[in-house]
Design an enzyme around this catalytic site. Structure first.
Site, PDB file in Angstrom:
ATOM      1  N   CYS A 244       0.901  -1.161   0.000  1.00 48.96           N
ATOM      2  CA  CYS A 244       0.000   0.000   0.000  1.00 48.96           C
ATOM      3  C   CYS A 244       0.928   1.196   0.000  1.00 48.96           C
ATOM      4  O   CYS A 244       1.185   1.815   1.029  1.00 48.96           O
ATOM      5  CB  CYS A 244      -0.890  -0.033   1.234  1.00 48.96           C
ATOM      6  SG  CYS A 244      -2.049  -1.403   1.175  1.00 48.96           S
ATOM      7  N   ALA A 246       1.480   4.281  -1.947  1.00 52.33           N
ATOM      8  CA  ALA A 246       1.408   5.715  -2.259  1.00 52.33           C
ATOM      9  C   ALA A 246       1.139   6.555  -1.004  1.00 52.33           C
ATOM     10  O   ALA A 246       0.410   6.107  -0.131  1.00 52.33           O
ATOM     11  CB  ALA A 246       0.292   5.947  -3.269  1.00 52.33           C
ATOM     12  N   PRO A 247       1.725   7.763  -0.883  1.00 52.76           N
ATOM     13  CA  PRO A 247       2.548   8.454  -1.870  1.00 52.76           C
ATOM     14  C   PRO A 247       4.009   8.023  -1.914  1.00 52.76           C
ATOM     15  O   PRO A 247       4.764   8.560  -2.706  1.00 52.76           O
ATOM     16  CB  PRO A 247       2.435   9.917  -1.444  1.00 52.76           C
ATOM     17  CG  PRO A 247       2.213   9.856   0.040  1.00 52.76           C
ATOM     18  CD  PRO A 247       1.411   8.608   0.281  1.00 52.76           C
ATOM     19  N   GLY A 248       4.418   7.087  -1.055  1.00 52.03           N
ATOM     20  CA  GLY A 248       5.694   6.460  -1.323  1.00 52.03           C
ATOM     21  C   GLY A 248       6.836   6.677  -0.342  1.00 52.03           C
ATOM     22  O   GLY A 248       7.965   6.286  -0.617  1.00 52.03           O
ATOM     23  N   LYS A 250       7.679   5.119   2.253  1.00 54.97           N
ATOM     24  CA  LYS A 250       8.344   3.869   2.641  1.00 54.97           C
ATOM     25  C   LYS A 250       8.983   3.201   1.424  1.00 54.97           C
ATOM     26  O   LYS A 250      10.022   2.555   1.533  1.00 54.97           O
ATOM     27  CB  LYS A 250       7.343   2.961   3.361  1.00 54.97           C
ATOM     28  CG  LYS A 250       6.801   3.633   4.621  1.00 54.97           C
ATOM     29  CD  LYS A 250       5.699   2.873   5.303  1.00 54.97           C
ATOM     30  CE  LYS A 250       5.084   3.678   6.432  1.00 54.97           C
ATOM     31  NZ  LYS A 250       4.288   4.849   6.002  1.00 54.97           N
ATOM     32  N   ASP A 291      -4.949  -4.297  -6.801  1.00 54.68           N
ATOM     33  CA  ASP A 291      -5.561  -4.547  -5.485  1.00 54.68           C
ATOM     34  C   ASP A 291      -4.645  -5.506  -4.732  1.00 54.68           C
ATOM     35  O   ASP A 291      -4.494  -6.671  -5.115  1.00 54.68           O
ATOM     36  CB  ASP A 291      -6.949  -5.165  -5.699  1.00 54.68           C
ATOM     37  CG  ASP A 291      -7.612  -5.516  -4.380  1.00 54.68           C
ATOM     38  OD1 ASP A 291      -7.004  -5.296  -3.311  1.00 54.68           O
ATOM     39  OD2 ASP A 291      -8.753  -6.019  -4.425  1.00 54.68           O
ATOM     40  N   ASP A 307       1.602  -1.428   4.733  1.00 54.87           N
ATOM     41  CA  ASP A 307       1.220  -0.196   5.446  1.00 54.87           C
ATOM     42  C   ASP A 307      -0.267  -0.002   5.150  1.00 54.87           C
ATOM     43  O   ASP A 307      -0.647   0.751   4.256  1.00 54.87           O
ATOM     44  CB  ASP A 307       2.061   0.966   4.892  1.00 54.87           C
ATOM     45  CG  ASP A 307       1.879   2.241   5.679  1.00 54.87           C
ATOM     46  OD1 ASP A 307       1.445   2.170   6.837  1.00 54.87           O
ATOM     47  OD2 ASP A 307       2.186   3.313   5.127  1.00 54.87           O
ATOM     48  N   CYS A 360      -1.242   3.544  10.916  1.00 55.64           N
ATOM     49  CA  CYS A 360      -1.077   4.789  11.681  1.00 55.64           C
ATOM     50  C   CYS A 360      -2.339   5.005  12.504  1.00 55.64           C
ATOM     51  O   CYS A 360      -2.983   6.044  12.428  1.00 55.64           O
ATOM     52  CB  CYS A 360      -0.785   5.974  10.763  1.00 55.64           C
ATOM     53  SG  CYS A 360      -2.026   6.243   9.481  1.00 55.64           S
TER      54      CYS A 360
END
Ligand SMILES: C[S@@+](CC[C@H](N)C(=O)[O-])C[C@H]1O[C@@H](n2cnc3c(N)ncnc32)[C@H](O)[C@@H]1O
Length: 429
Positions: A244, A246-248, A250, A291, A307, A360
Site C-alpha cells: 500500500c 502511495a505516496p511512497g 516507505k 488490489d 502499510d 497509523c
C-alpha cells in the site's frame, strides 16, 4: 462553494463549515478554499481552521452559555464566525479588535447576525480567560469516540496525555537518504537528530527551498512513519513488495536501501505522487496499480511491507478534521480489508521471508487485536521478536515482543511522534 474566498478569514470559514456542516475533509476542501489566496493568507487560513477544529470542544463550551437557543440554532456561517472569533482571540494570539471585527465581517450584509456575533464575542472579553483556565482542555476537545478509543488502548494518564498532545502543532520530520551524515545535515537544515535517526526541522518557510530538497537527498516523513521500513531491515538486491505504497515514503526507504521494490497501490491518482517522489529522489521501483488483497507476485518475495489503510487515529495532530468526521470511530470495514491484505501478503513470501504490518492507528482492533488473531488470518506467519540491540535502537518507544507502538505523547521533550502500530512477522519454513 459559490465564489472563491477573498481573504484568510473567509477561507478559514469555508474550511470550517465544509468539515463541520458538509462532512468533507480539509484535503478535499483546500483546493477550492485556498487557491485564490497569496501564500501568507493561505497559511493563516489553514492555521485558523486547524486551531478552531483542535479547540472546538473548548470553544463551544465557552459559547454555549451565551446562546440560550444553542449554537445549533444558528446558520452555519454565524456558527462558524463565532467559533473563528473565539479561536482567533483566545487560541491564535490575534488581538481582540482584529479577532472580533474580522469575524463579524464574515457575515456580510446580515445585520442581525453581525450584531449577535459582535455582542457575544465582546461579552466574552469579561469572562473567557477565567472560564478557559478552568476547562479540561484534553477531554473537551476530544470527541467521545476518540476518547473511548484511547482509553481502550492505553492507561488513563497516557490516553489523556495523547489527547493533550493532539492540541499541539505537528512537527516536521524528514528521512535522509542512507549514507548521508545526520549531524552534518541537521546543521545545514537547522534540525534536531531524533533518537531513531529522522531529522526534525523547524516549521515554516518554503520546504522546497531548503538545502538538499531539489537533489532529492531527503523526504518529508514523520519519525514514526519511518520505522516500518527500518524494522523490515531491507538488504541490497532483495525482492520486496510495498503493498500500500502511495505516496511512497516507505517505498523510497526500501529503494534507497538497494532493494528491488515493487510498489503497489490501487489508486491511480495517488500513484502519480509516488512517481513524482521517485523522480525527485532519483530512486527506482516498479510501480504497479493493483488490489493488494488479490495481487500475486511473479516470484516468492524476500519481504513485504504492508502499510495498511486504517482509521488514521494516530495522525490527529496533522488532521484536526479527522476527530469530527469519523463519528463513532467505526473501524469494522477497515478490519475486513486489513485482514484480507495480511492474508494475501503472507502468501507472497518465500519460506523464512519477513513482513512488517503497520497502521497509523491507535485503536486496539487495528493493532494488537488483529495480530493476536494471526493464526486465523495467516497461519503461515509467526511473530519475529526484536533483538535486544533492535530494542535499544528504539529508545522511548513501546516495544513488546515483535510489536512497536508509537504515539504523540512519547518523546515529550522532543514534541512527540505520530501514532503507529507495527508488527514484524516471518513466514514459517
Ligand atoms: C497508509 S496509506 C500508505 C502510505 C504509504 N505507505 C507511504 O508511506 O507513503 C495506505 C494506502 O493504501 C492504499 N490502498 C488501500 N486499499 C488498497 C488495496 N486494496 N490495494 C492496494 N492499495 C490499497 C491507499 O490508496 C493508500 O495509498
Amino acid at each position: 462553494m459559490s465564489r472563491p474566498p477573498r481573504d484568510s478569514r473567509a477561507a478559514a470559514l469555508a474550511l470550517l463549515t465544509g468539515v463541520l456542516d458538509e462532512h468533507r475533509t480539509l484535503d478535499q476542501l483546500a483546493p477550492a478554499a485556498l487557491a485564490s489566496l497569496p501564500p501568507a493568507e493561505r497559511a493563516l487560513a489553514q492555521r485558523l481552521a486547524a486551531t478552531t477544529l483542535k479547540r472546538l470542544g473548548q470553544i463551544d463550551a465557552l459559547l454555549a452559555p451565551r446562546l440560550p437557543r444553542g449554537l445549533k440554532s444558528l446558520p452555519p456561517a454565524a456558527r462558524g464566525a463565532l467559533r473563528l472569533g473565539v479561536a482567533q482571540r483566545w487560541f491564535a494570539d490575534i488581538p481582540a479588535h482584529a479577532a472580533i471585527n474580522t469575524s463579524v465581517n464574515l457575515l456580510g450584509r446580515q445585520t442581525k447576525l453581525k450584531g449577535l456575533v459582535n455582542a457575544v464575542l465582546r461579552r466574552l472579553e469579561e469572562s473567557a480567560e477565567a472560564t478557559l483556565a478552568a476547562q479540561d482542555a484534553a477531554r473537551l476537545n476530544t470527541p467521545d469516540w476518540l476518547w473511548r478509543t484511547l482509553e481502550a488502548r492505553f492507561d488513563g494518564a497516557t490516553a489523556r496525555a495523547i489527547a493533550s498532545a493532539h492540541l499541539a502543532e505537528p512537527p516536521l520530520d524528514v528521512t535522509l537518504k542512507p549514507g548521508l551524515d545526520a549531524a552534518e545535515w541537521a546543521g545545514r537544515l537547522g534540525a534536531t537528530v531524533l533518537p531513531t535517526g529522522s531529522l526534525r526541522l523547524p516549521r515554516g518557510g518554503d520546504l522546497a527551498a531548503r538545502p538538499g530538497h531539489g537533489e532529492g537527498l531527503w523526504w518529508v516523513q514523520d519519525a514514526a512513519a519511518a520505522l516500518p521500513a527500518r524494522l523490515l531491515a531491507p538488504r541490497p538486491g532483495e525482492a520486496i513488495a510495498d503493498l500500500c505504497a502511495a505516496p511512497g515514503g516507505k517505498t523510497l526507504q526500501l529503494a534507497a536501501a538497494g532493494a528491488r521494490v515493487m510498489a503497489l497501490d490501487n489508486q491511480e491518482k495517488r500513484l502519480v505522487r509516488l512517481h513524482e517522489n521517485l523522480a525527485r529522489t532519483g530512486l527506482e521501483a516498479e510501480v504497479i496499480q493493483a488490489d493488494a488483497a488479490t495481487w500475486t507476485a511473479p516470484r516468492p518475495l524476500d519481504a513485504v511491507l504492508l502499510d495498511a489503510p486504517c482509521s488514521a487515529s494516530g495522525t490527529v495532530r496533522r488532521h484536526p478534521d479527522l476527530p469530527h468526521l469519523r463519528r463513532g470511530g467505526d473501524v469494522g470495514p477497515l478490519l475486513d480489508i486489513q485482514r484480507r491484505l495480511l492474508a494475501n501478503a503472507a502468501g507472497l513470501l518465500r519460506p523464512g521471508g519477513r513482513l512488517v504490518y503497520a497502521v497509523c492507528a491507535l485503536s486496539r482492533a487495528e493493532g494488537p487485536d488483529l495480530i493476536a488473531d494471526l493464526p486465523a488470518i495467516a497461519p503461515d506467519l509467526a511473530p519475529d521478536p526484536f533483538s535486544p540491540q533492535e530494542r535499544a535502537s528504539l529508545p522511548g518507544l513501546l516495544v513488546e515482543g515483535a510489536t512497536v507502538t508509537t504515539h504523540p505523547a512519547l518523546w515529550p521533550e522532543l514534541g512527540g511522534l505520530d501514532g503507529f502500530f507495527m508488527a514484524r512477522l516471518r513466514r514459517r519454513g
